[in-house]
Design an enzyme around this catalytic site. Structure first.
Site, mmCIF file in Angstrom:
data_model
loop_
_atom_site.group_PDB
_atom_site.id
_atom_site.type_symbol
_atom_site.label_atom_id
_atom_site.label_comp_id
_atom_site.label_asym_id
_atom_site.label_seq_id
_atom_site.Cartn_x
_atom_site.Cartn_y
_atom_site.Cartn_z
ATOM 1 N N TYR A 54 30.161 40.636 20.977
ATOM 2 C CA TYR A 54 29.401 39.907 20.962
ATOM 3 C C TYR A 54 29.295 38.562 20.763
ATOM 4 C CZ TYR A 54 26.845 43.505 23.231
ATOM 5 O OH TYR A 54 26.685 45.022 24.763
ATOM 6 N N PHE A 209 22.007 47.175 32.394
ATOM 7 C CA PHE A 209 21.834 46.383 33.425
ATOM 8 C C PHE A 209 20.415 47.378 33.599
ATOM 9 C CE2 PHE A 209 26.547 46.260 34.036
ATOM 10 C CZ PHE A 209 26.809 44.765 33.091
ATOM 11 N N PRO A 210 19.634 47.477 32.863
ATOM 12 C CA PRO A 210 18.602 48.336 33.833
ATOM 13 C C PRO A 210 17.713 47.772 34.630
ATOM 14 C CG PRO A 210 17.717 47.127 31.444
ATOM 15 C CD PRO A 210 19.210 47.006 31.567
ATOM 16 N N LEU A 211 18.155 46.662 34.594
ATOM 17 C CA LEU A 211 17.240 45.353 36.178
ATOM 18 C C LEU A 211 18.604 45.231 37.492
ATOM 19 C CD1 LEU A 211 15.885 43.041 34.517
ATOM 20 C CD2 LEU A 211 14.857 45.018 34.937
ATOM 21 N N GLY A 212 20.047 46.093 37.412
ATOM 22 C CA GLY A 212 20.912 45.996 38.588
ATOM 23 C C GLY A 212 21.493 44.567 38.220
ATOM 24 N N GLY A 213 22.033 43.861 39.732
ATOM 25 C CA GLY A 213 23.033 42.772 40.070
ATOM 26 C C GLY A 213 23.531 41.925 38.564
ATOM 27 N N PRO A 216 28.295 39.675 41.170
ATOM 28 C CA PRO A 216 27.759 39.527 42.231
ATOM 29 C C PRO A 216 28.341 40.868 43.168
ATOM 30 C CG PRO A 216 29.050 37.723 41.459
ATOM 31 C CD PRO A 216 29.096 38.977 40.370
#
Length: 297
Positions: A54, A209-213, A216
């Site tokens: 990171y 990625f708990p919000l998805g997206g 693309p």
């Protein structure tokens, strides 16, 4: 209201931690990055997710500067990839056992630690992201043997898995696994069986990625009309509803939302106060789940 603590690697922690990757957005404002992490601790964060790759070491350096022994924060790092400055992607696979060991040593140095409390082995078997090629196609058993040796040597305290399949998790159970970190959200629940196995085995489920997206083509939780309607009715944001649903969905689920903004940080920490009545929870549960299997490497 859901229970806001859970067991993680043998200790009780807040179910809302902090994913430190976003600190790299403050690369040119190191003091702000340190201050933001200090603010997270003040708000109750007691487990932080990081990796040497990171920010090419920047994030670990900020953690080393910001955290104090009396904070008693559980720092969870990961191996299985290395920084890739100038590449198409900012990281490259580092799956071979000797590379895992080298990554552990890199994390020890950058964090200024004698021992890493929890280290996630980032496999490349599932979810969006890199796929292994050539000499990076390494058997899980060989990797676990190296991770177990590192644990026996006292360099790491506990082993986690990331981007792993259900079969991989089952094979790894005898080695002792304290957490699984896979892509998972309200709109991408491919790993429901694995989440249930983790709950049965007392293993923490820590979705990224708990919000998805994230890439693309992947579904986003905030695009769901049901989520938006719930958010409006509660005076919350769609992101807060998405995170709160995760807390309600499974008691062994821990959040590590990341942000480089103090206001957003406070909003993330507030999701533990969000409650759903039975009808609202049922409506959210009924949101369609779509696959997150979109390789990009």
């Amino acid at each position: 209201m859901t229970t806001l603590t859970a067991t993680f690697s043998g200790r009780t922690v807040s179910r809302i931690g902090y994913g430190a990757m976003q600190l790299d957005r403050l690369h040119d404002r190191r003091d702000e990055a340190v201050a933001l992490l200090r603010r997270a601790i003040e708000l109750g964060v007691d487990h932080v997710d990081t990796a040497e790759f990171y920010g090419f070491g920047f994030v670990n350096a900020v953690i080393r500067e910001a955290l104090r022994p009396e904070d008693d924060v559980l720092v969870v790092t990961k191996v299985g990839a290395d920084p890739n400055p100038g590449g198409r992607l900012p990281l490259r696979p580092a799956q071979r056992p000797e590379q895992l060991r080298a990554s552990v040593e890199d994390n020890l140095r950058s964090l200024g630690a004698d021992r890493l409390a929890v280290v996630n082995l980032r496999r490349l078997d599932s979810g969006p992201g890199l796929r292994p090629e050539g000499d990076q196609i390494v058997g899980l058993d060989d990797q676990l043997a190296e991770m177990t040796a590192l644990r026996d040597e006292g360099k790491i305290g506990a082993i986690g898995l990331s981007s792993v399949t259900l079969d991989g998790l089952r094979r790894a159970l005898p080695a002792g696994v304290v957490c699984v970190q896979n892509a998972y959200s309200l709109v991408s629940r491919d790993d429901e069986d694995m989440l249930e196995l983790c709950a049965a085995e007392g293993i923490a489920w820590v979705p990224f990625f708990p919000l998805g997206g994230a890439f693309p083509g992947l579904p986003k939780v905030a695009d769901e009309p049901t989520v938006r309607a719930v958010a409006e009715s509660l005076g919350a944001t769609p992101a807060q509803v998405a995170l709160a649903w995760l807390l309600h969905h499974a008691p062994n689920l821990l959040l590590i939302p990341g942000t480089a903004d103090a206001v957003h940080l406070k909003a993330n920490m507030a999701v533990g106060e969000i409650t759903f009545d039975a009808a609202t929870l049922a409506a959210l549960d009924a949101v369609e789940s779509r696959s997150n299997e979109i390789p990009i490497g």
